[in-house]
Design a protein around this motif. Structure first.
Motif, PDB file in Angstrom:
ATOM      1  N   ALA A 226      61.282 108.700  66.299  1.00  0.00           N
ATOM      2  CA  ALA A 226      62.254 109.780  66.144  1.00  0.00           C
ATOM      3  C   ALA A 226      62.771 109.912  64.720  1.00  0.00           C
ATOM      4  O   ALA A 226      63.173 111.002  64.303  1.00  0.00           O
ATOM      5  N   ALA A 227      62.767 108.820  63.947  1.00  0.00           N
ATOM      6  CA  ALA A 227      63.340 108.853  62.605  1.00  0.00           C
ATOM      7  C   ALA A 227      62.528 109.778  61.700  1.00  0.00           C
ATOM      8  O   ALA A 227      61.313 109.920  61.867  1.00  0.00           O
ATOM      9  N   PRO A 228      63.198 110.439  60.735  1.00  0.00           N
ATOM     10  CA  PRO A 228      62.461 111.304  59.794  1.00  0.00           C
ATOM     11  C   PRO A 228      61.508 110.478  58.937  1.00  0.00           C
ATOM     12  O   PRO A 228      61.788 109.319  58.608  1.00  0.00           O
ATOM     13  N   LYS A 229      60.371 111.070  58.587  1.00  0.00           N
ATOM     14  CA  LYS A 229      59.338 110.376  57.810  1.00  0.00           C
ATOM     15  C   LYS A 229      59.323 110.944  56.396  1.00  0.00           C
ATOM     16  O   LYS A 229      58.878 112.077  56.179  1.00  0.00           O
ATOM     17  N   PRO A 230      59.803 110.204  55.407  1.00  0.00           N
ATOM     18  CA  PRO A 230      59.756 110.708  54.023  1.00  0.00           C
ATOM     19  C   PRO A 230      58.319 110.731  53.507  1.00  0.00           C
ATOM     20  O   PRO A 230      57.443 110.039  54.008  1.00  0.00           O
ATOM     21  N   GLN A 231      58.097 111.547  52.502  1.00  0.00           N
ATOM     22  CA  GLN A 231      56.786 111.605  51.874  1.00  0.00           C
ATOM     23  C   GLN A 231      56.487 110.299  51.147  1.00  0.00           C
ATOM     24  O   GLN A 231      57.388 109.558  50.761  1.00  0.00           O
TER      25      GLN A 231
END
Length: 742
Positions: A226-231
């Protein structure tokens, strides 16, 4: 103690033990999943079932007396279904006999480092043995050591490397590893709390621990999804590694014959592995194939001529590139093949009358490709071909007459040869063509094709260019391979020289093709066979150009510095008659002359004394043998150390029985303490010798340790010690130290 941990696991509920092994098996599956995708291995279901069978046997603590025969029985079934079932249906022959023949040949080839000769059946057998070994290690790590972090770390590393450098997608594997890995690590941590820290064991405590562990793993996985995935912050390492290797030419390849020539360039590492030995009355290069399409980076086979012809190896096949007069007698070359590449090397220029493979009584079909000049045994689809071991070739050796070659001009060529054999990519820099015309205008003795060819050949053999295996760069993106060599680097090996000559001649409109094969090899006169024998190694892998002359055919040339042309050139036919009067001794001396081995440093020292440079060269050429010896020695040392508990106590018994020291008893007693500690019965801090002796006697159900300890304390405080005392207690001490045999 290691044994206590295993005892605790054994005493647990069978379901918990099986669950522990189940998650361990899922971890092991992550090693097998990518195999089918990144290799040519198929039918992975057989191997997965085999791994599952072994895990079940170890989980239920089945005795080795049953595990070994069951394992070998399943291995036999796998080998039969995968490799021998079809053979036994086609031939009335026992598959067990075929299996044992393959195993015997495989063991022999392994000891001789002939890995290319290993049969598919033997390779499968080795793969099954590796699976067995890994399953046993998993059992040892889980049941005995109760440590699985190293295996989990290696599995993560294995999956991430494959995900980065191969087409395998490891996203799902990482998630599975997190779930299974932490489940196993958590369970083992609880077991250590029970066994090493005295936590009372109960089903309730186990349930609380498992529930908490499952909750933490579930929460961690859900948060991860669920956590956002940074580039990505760091640049792609694969692109960096590839660009760096191409920029600096550090992608070193091992020398030898290869089929893919689409990307030429880069350094080579020497390899003196013998490919074949040839008994031949004529010294000659050994041709394998030619290629016609130059791409600017390398070579491709003919796109227009894909015709193939099938011959029987006992018939007069009449394959030839030469159409002039033949005054030479028929010669026979007999080749003993050590490394089977699937093709048949033959004398160049090609004028073959017949070929026999493996001396078969039944004629064998041979496939000849007109577009590549490649000769291979014909194999039906789905049928594994026989390994090439012996080749006998009846051939003629053409002699090229310079007066005939000089009679050819560019206007004499048929249009059919001016297409495919003068092809050049549209991206070829114009300065390459300009250089070709400049060379012939300044150096060619006449306008004949031969003199123009010789002008180009001599230019490449000149002082401007250097032969070397090292420091050879790949062309940059958008850069032509020949242009880079001619105008920038001026350093390379046979591929650089031969490709450059082909391109320069094609720029002049002269039909030329690029040929691959081997140089003649190192010659020795063998009195046993009554002739000259040539040893051809991977270091003899070579490439050269062939030029077409309308009234002669294809003629080989040698532009690579340090190499001598093996083709025979004479000024006129009259000179041929004069040379026929030479003595046999002169011919033998000519045959035994040596040439520079292909792709080796031509300025190498001949000093055989030991120095650092020669040691480095030896390691470069023989690193496989050295690494294999070191690895074998390391494995042997590890095995000896791993099972030291079986032989070290007996070694100490042998030593102290023959010792003459007055302090023998005291030293023997201290050695007994050390062996007990190694066995797992360690003396705790603050524990007296008498307390420790009682603990040891309780463990083994003996009274000898108390007797030995009392005598040691008496000697320690009184300072006494004699041979008589040792003889009195020798048997008691020997009995106790032999109990530490694990």
């Amino acid at each position: 103690m290691e044994g206590a941990g295993e005892t605790m696991i054994n005493q647990m509920h069978a379901g918990i033990r099986l669950l522990l092994f189940f998650f361990t098996f899922l971890l092991f599956l992550e090693w097998l999943r990518p195999v089918e995708e990144v290799t040519d291995t198929s039918n992975m279901g057989y191997f997965i079932v085999y791994a599952a069978l072994l895990v079940v046997l170890y989980a239920f603590k089945v005795s080795w007396k049953w595990t070994v025969p069951v394992s070998f029985f399943y291995m036999s079934i796998c080998l039969y279904m995968l490799h021998y079932r079809a053979l036994t249906m086609m031939e009335d022959e026992s598959w067990l006999r075929l299996l044992f023949v393959d195993l015997a040949d495989g063991i022999r080839d392994s000891f001789t480092a002939d890995l290319d000769g290993l049969t598919p059946g033997f390779r499968t057998f080795l793969f099954l043995l590796i699976i067995w070994m890994l399953c046993y290690l998993l059992h040892y790590w889980v049941m005995v050591k109760q440590r699985l972090f190293l295996f989990l770390f290696l599995t993560f590393l294995y999956v991430t490397v494959l995900d980065t450098f191969t087409p395998y997608d490891g996203d799902g594997a990482i998630v599975r590893l997190v779930i299974c890995g932490f489940a196993v690590l958590g369970a083992l941590a609880l077991i250590r709390l029970f066994t090493q820290h005295g936590l009372p064991y109960s089903i309730k405590k186990m349930g609380i621990w498992v529930s908490a562990l499952a909750g933490m793993i579930t929460l961690g996985v859900l948060v991860g999804f669920a956590a956002p995935k940074p580039q990505a912050i760091w640049p792609d390492p694969v692109a960096f590694i590839k660009s760096t290797s191409e920029k600096y030419g550090s992608d070193r390849k091992r020398i030898g014959y290869g089929v893919n020539d689409q990307k030429l360039g880069g350094d080579f590492i020497g390899d003196n592995s013998v490919v074949f030995t040839a008994k031949s009355p004529v010294r000659t290069n050994w041709k394998v194939e030619h290629k016609t399409v130059y791409t600017g980076k390398g070579w491709l086979s003919s796109r227009s001529n894909t015709a193939e012809a099938i011959y029987y190896d006992d018939e007069n096949i009449g394959l030839y590139d030469y159409i002039g007069e033949l005054e030479n007698n028929e010669s026979i070359a007999e080749l003993d093949v050590e490394i089977d590449h699937g093709h048949i090397p033959y004398p160049d220029p090609m004028y073959i009358q017949s070929i026999s493979v493996n001396g078969d009584e039944d004629p064998q079909e041979l496939l000849y490709s007109e577009g590549t000049s490649r000769i291979t045994p014909y194999e039906e689809e789905g049928v594994e071909g026989e390994r090439i071991e012996e080749i006998s070739i009846a051939f003629m050796s053409p002699t090229f007459y310079l007066d005939a070659l000089r009679a050819n001009g560019r206007e004499d060529y048929d249009e059919s040869y001016l297409g495919e054999y003068t092809q050049l990519p549209s991206s070829l820099p114009e300065r390459v063509r300009d250089l070709a015309f400049e060379i012939v205008s300044e150096n060619a003795e006449s306008d004949s094709v031969y003199d123009q060819v010789k002008a180009i050949e001599e230019y490449l053999r000149g002082e401007k260019f250097t032969y070397s295996q090292a420091g050879v760069a790949y062309p940059a993106e958008g850069q032509d391979y020949v242009d880079q060599f001619l105008f920038e680097t001026n350093i390379g090996y046979c591929d650089n020289f031969s490709t450059s000559m082909v391109v320069l001649l094609r720029s002049l409109g002269i039909p030329t093709r690029w040929v691959k094969g081997y140089t003649a090899g190192l010659s020795t006169y063998d009195s046993a066979v009554g002739g000259t024998v040539y040893e051809v190694t991977n270091n003899n892998a070579h490439s050269w150009p062939e030029v077409f002359f309308p009234n002669t055919g294809w003629v080989p040339f040698e532009p690579t510095k340090g190499f001598n042309p093996e083709a025979r050139f004479l000024e006129t036919f009259e000179q041929q008659e004069q040379e026929q009067n030479e003595t046999e001794e002169t011919e033998r001396q000519e045959e035994e002359r040596t040439t520079v081995p292909e792709r080796s440093d031509e300025g190498g020292s001949t000093d055989k004394s030991f120095d650092l440079a020669s040691m480095v060269d030896f390691l470069k050429e023989s690193w496989k043998a050295v690494a294999g010896s070191v690895l074998a020695l390391g494995i042997l040392t590890a095995i000896i150390y791993r099972f030291r508990g079986k032989w070290v106590p007996r070694l100490w018994v042998f030593y102290y029985k023959r010792s003459k020291s007055d302090e023998r008893f005291s030293k023997a007693y201290l050695r007994l303490l050390a062996e007990l500690a190694r066995f797992g019965i360690k003396r705790h801090e603050g524990q007296t010798l008498r307390e420790y002796a009682r603990y040891v006697d309780q463990f083994f159900g003996t009274v000898e340790m108390k007797i030995l300890t009392a005598e040691y304390e008496r000697i320690l405080y009184s300072g006494a010690g004699s041979m008589a005392e040792w003889q009195e207690y020798e048997k008691t001490w020997e009995k106790m130290i032999l109990k530490t045999i694990a």
